[in-house]
Design a protein around this motif. Structure first.
Motif, PDB file in Angstrom:
ATOM      1  N   GLU A   1       0.802  -1.215   0.000  1.00 19.94           N
ATOM      2  CA  GLU A   1       0.000   0.000   0.000  1.00 19.94           C
ATOM      3  C   GLU A   1       0.840   1.272   0.000  1.00 19.94           C
ATOM      4  OE1 GLU A   1      -3.133  -0.065  -0.374  1.00 19.94           O
ATOM      5  OE2 GLU A   1      -3.691  -2.136   0.106  1.00 19.94           O
ATOM      6  N   GLY A   2       2.141   1.134   0.250  1.00 22.88           N
ATOM      7  CA  GLY A   2       3.008   2.304   0.288  1.00 22.88           C
ATOM      8  C   GLY A   2       2.721   3.214   1.467  1.00 22.88           C
ATOM      9  N   ALA A   3       2.409   2.618   2.625  1.00 22.54           N
ATOM     10  CA  ALA A   3       2.100   3.403   3.821  1.00 22.54           C
ATOM     11  C   ALA A   3       2.636   2.669   5.046  1.00 22.54           C
ATOM     12  CB  ALA A   3       0.588   3.600   3.953  1.00 22.54           C
ATOM     13  N   PRO A   4       3.031   3.395   6.099  1.00 26.89           N
ATOM     14  CA  PRO A   4       3.537   2.724   7.303  1.00 26.89           C
ATOM     15  C   PRO A   4       2.436   1.954   8.024  1.00 26.89           C
ATOM     16  CG  PRO A   4       3.351   5.097   7.677  1.00 26.89           C
ATOM     17  CD  PRO A   4       3.098   4.866   6.222  1.00 26.89           C
ATOM     18  N   VAL A   5       2.846   0.939   8.772  1.00 31.74           N
ATOM     19  CA  VAL A   5       1.887   0.084   9.473  1.00 31.74           C
ATOM     20  C   VAL A   5       1.044   0.895  10.444  1.00 31.74           C
ATOM     21  CG1 VAL A   5       1.669  -1.814  11.141  1.00 31.74           C
ATOM     22  CG2 VAL A   5       3.235  -2.031   9.207  1.00 31.74           C
ATOM     23  N   THR A   6       1.646   1.839  11.153  1.00 28.43           N
ATOM     24  CA  THR A   6       0.887   2.637  12.126  1.00 28.43           C
ATOM     25  C   THR A   6      -0.254   3.392  11.451  1.00 28.43           C
ATOM     26  OG1 THR A   6       2.571   4.367  11.872  1.00 28.43           O
ATOM     27  CG2 THR A   6       2.776   2.894  13.772  1.00 28.43           C
ATOM     28  N   GLU A   7       0.005   3.927  10.277  1.00 32.03           N
ATOM     29  CA  GLU A   7      -1.040   4.635   9.536  1.00 32.03           C
ATOM     30  C   GLU A   7      -2.144   3.671   9.112  1.00 32.03           C
ATOM     31  OE1 GLU A   7      -1.424   6.893   5.225  1.00 32.03           O
ATOM     32  OE2 GLU A   7       0.405   7.198   6.421  1.00 32.03           O
ATOM     33  N   LEU A   8      -1.752   2.486   8.658  1.00 30.95           N
ATOM     34  CA  LEU A   8      -2.739   1.499   8.235  1.00 30.95           C
ATOM     35  C   LEU A   8      -3.619   1.048   9.399  1.00 30.95           C
ATOM     36  CD1 LEU A   8      -0.589  -0.759   5.868  1.00 30.95           C
ATOM     37  CD2 LEU A   8      -2.238   1.001   5.213  1.00 30.95           C
ATOM     38  N   LEU A   9      -3.024   0.859  10.569  1.00 33.41           N
ATOM     39  CA  LEU A   9      -3.810   0.439  11.724  1.00 33.41           C
ATOM     40  C   LEU A   9      -4.819   1.511  12.127  1.00 33.41           C
ATOM     41  CD1 LEU A   9      -1.054  -1.314  13.866  1.00 33.41           C
ATOM     42  CD2 LEU A   9      -2.929  -2.410  12.630  1.00 33.41           C
ATOM     43  N   GLY A  10      -4.432   2.775  11.974  1.00 30.36           N
ATOM     44  CA  GLY A  10      -5.375   3.856  12.232  1.00 30.36           C
ATOM     45  C   GLY A  10      -6.551   3.813  11.274  1.00 30.36           C
ATOM     46  N   GLU A  11      -6.292   3.513  10.002  1.00 26.55           N
ATOM     47  CA  GLU A  11      -7.366   3.404   9.017  1.00 26.55           C
ATOM     48  C   GLU A  11      -8.253   2.186   9.303  1.00 26.55           C
ATOM     49  OE1 GLU A  11      -6.115   3.760   4.967  1.00 26.55           O
ATOM     50  OE2 GLU A  11      -4.632   5.305   5.438  1.00 26.55           O
ATOM     51  N   ALA A  12      -7.659   1.126   9.868  1.00 22.63           N
ATOM     52  CA  ALA A  12      -8.455  -0.044  10.247  1.00 22.63           C
ATOM     53  C   ALA A  12      -9.452   0.323  11.341  1.00 22.63           C
ATOM     54  CB  ALA A  12      -7.540  -1.172  10.713  1.00 22.63           C
ATOM     55  N   ASP A  13      -9.023   1.144  12.294  1.00 20.65           N
ATOM     56  CA  ASP A  13      -9.941   1.588  13.346  1.00 20.65           C
ATOM     57  C   ASP A  13     -11.115   2.353  12.739  1.00 20.65           C
ATOM     58  OD1 ASP A  13      -8.373   0.452  15.310  1.00 20.65           O
ATOM     59  OD2 ASP A  13      -7.270   2.306  15.738  1.00 20.65           O
ATOM     60  N   GLY A  14     -10.820   3.186  11.723  1.00 29.27           N
ATOM     61  CA  GLY A  14     -11.879   3.928  11.055  1.00 29.27           C
ATOM     62  C   GLY A  14     -12.850   3.016  10.330  1.00 29.27           C
TER      63      GLY A  14
END
Length: 387
Positions: free
Chosen positions: A223-236
């Motif tokens: 996805e070209g994004a850090p894991v921390t950012e992805l986990l935040g999007e998962a919460d959303g």
């Protein structure tokens, strides 16, 4: 004579000799019966064979009689102990796929099969043993216990409990349960020695998931994004009650109880990027649930899951584990479970009075939708595994 390394460390995830190993597939049942392990390039034997076949330094040492091969732990003991002793503990020796559970020693049949001379391997000993003295600035310190990382973790929480499944969520994930007495017969799981002394051997059943945190890393690269950012999007995505796709998790190969060394990782269905993160987290829980179903066939009924490792910080992943298994999930806040377990093993009876500080226990929450997704995922995986 010097203890010098002849190659870089080769990770367990390295599959460099997978093609060569395929010719032993007809012997896989025999290998599993001897070692308790499924035939796979993740273990050490095929890597040793690769070094013998491809590394000039290893070939030269073999020719002049100075070669030693074995688990990384044996190399560390050799380098840290006065006199460069050559020992292999059961937890690490057994993961070479050259060690016989019944004999508690190297298997002559497997050494012949892989073409490895017993003379180049360290001497196998028990987990508790007088390994020698560590050389320190404060003087010699006796080394009395050598074991593996995941083999030490269960002991951080007191004596082994056969009714508890110990789940570690790290780069890979694994579920373990203790089995005492005779060697268990669990062909879809791994069987290993978790602890041995001169008069006692304890075994563990283990189910492995190769792609846990590494699956999130795989997604982050995709996805070209850090894991921390992805986990935040998962919460959303979770807050929006988004229906996530399903994820066929073949990162680093498919471990227990399926044992497929190569499987294309892919999503089934569509969704947002946050939804794809949820799908990856669910795939880890789904794979662990498949292993827990196998473990329930051996020993008393399971009464709970004890969860450790970096990914245990994921509330959603732990909720999924509790819902699918219908077991309470206890998360430990101790990031040093390996060191604490090792300290208990070193202390022996002296650790019996030590307190055990478990984290909060989370009762299972019924989730029919997740159960349905698990059934859909199993069907999709079985379809993907058909020739």
């Amino acid at each position: 004579h010097t203890g010098a390394a002849l190659s870089p460390v080769i990770s367990w995830q390295d599959r460099r000799n997978a093609t060569w190993l395929e010719h032993l597939a007809p012997r896989s049942a025999e290998i599993r019966a001897i070692t308790g392990l499924v035939l796979t390039p993740h273990y050490g034997a095929s890597k040793m064979r690769w070094c013998l076949d491809h590394l000039p330094a290893v070939q030269e040492a073999r020719a002049d009689g100075t070669l030693v091969m074995g688990p990384l732990a044996s190399f560390l003991v050799c380098r840290l102990i006065a006199g460069l002793p050559l020992f292999a503990d059961p937890a690490n020796a057994s993961r070479t796929q050259l060690w016989a559970l019944a004999r508690q020693d190297w298997s002559p049949a497997l050494l012949a099969l892989f073409g490895i001379d017993a003379a180049v391997l360290p001497r196998t000993v028990t987990s508790r043993y007088a390994y020698g003295d560590l050389v320190t600035s404060a003087g010699p310190v006796p080394l009395t216990v050598v074991t593996g990382d995941q083999s030490a973790v269960p002991f951080a929480f007191g004596p082994l409990d056969p009714a508890i499944a110990y789940v570690n969520l790290g780069t890979g994930a694994f579920a373990q349960r203790a089995v005492s007495g005779t060697l268990p017969d669990a062909p879809r799981l791994l069987v290993s020695v978790v602890w041995s002394t001169a008069d006692r051997v304890d075994y563990l059943l283990e189910g492995t998931v190769n792609g846990a945190a590494s699956a999130l890393d795989w997604l982050a690269e995709r996805e070209g994004a850090p894991v921390t950012e992805l986990l935040g999007e998962a919460d959303g995505a979770l807050a929006a009650r988004e229906t996530a796709p399903l994820f066929i998790n073949g990162v680093s190969g498919l471990g227990a109880p399926f044992w497929v060394s190569t499987l294309e990782s892919r999503f089934i269905g569509t969704g947002s990027r946050g939804g794809r993160v949820l799908a990856v987290l669910e795939s880890i829980a789904f794979l662990l649930q498949a292993n827990l179903e196998e473990m329930r066939l051996h020993g008393p009924p399971l009464t709970g899951l004890l969860v450790t490792g970096g990914l245990s910080a994921s509330d959603y992943l732990c909720r999924c584990l509790g819902s699918l298994s219908n077991l309470p999930v206890t998360r430990t806040e101790d990031p040093e479970a390996t060191a604490r377990g090792l300290a208990r093993l070193v202390a022996g009876e002296g650790a019996s009075a030590w307190s055990v500080d478990h984290g909060p226990s989370q009762p299972p929450v019924l989730n029919r939708e997740l159960e349905q997704r698990y059934r859909q995922w199993r069907a999709a995986l079985e379809q993907a595994l058909r020739p």
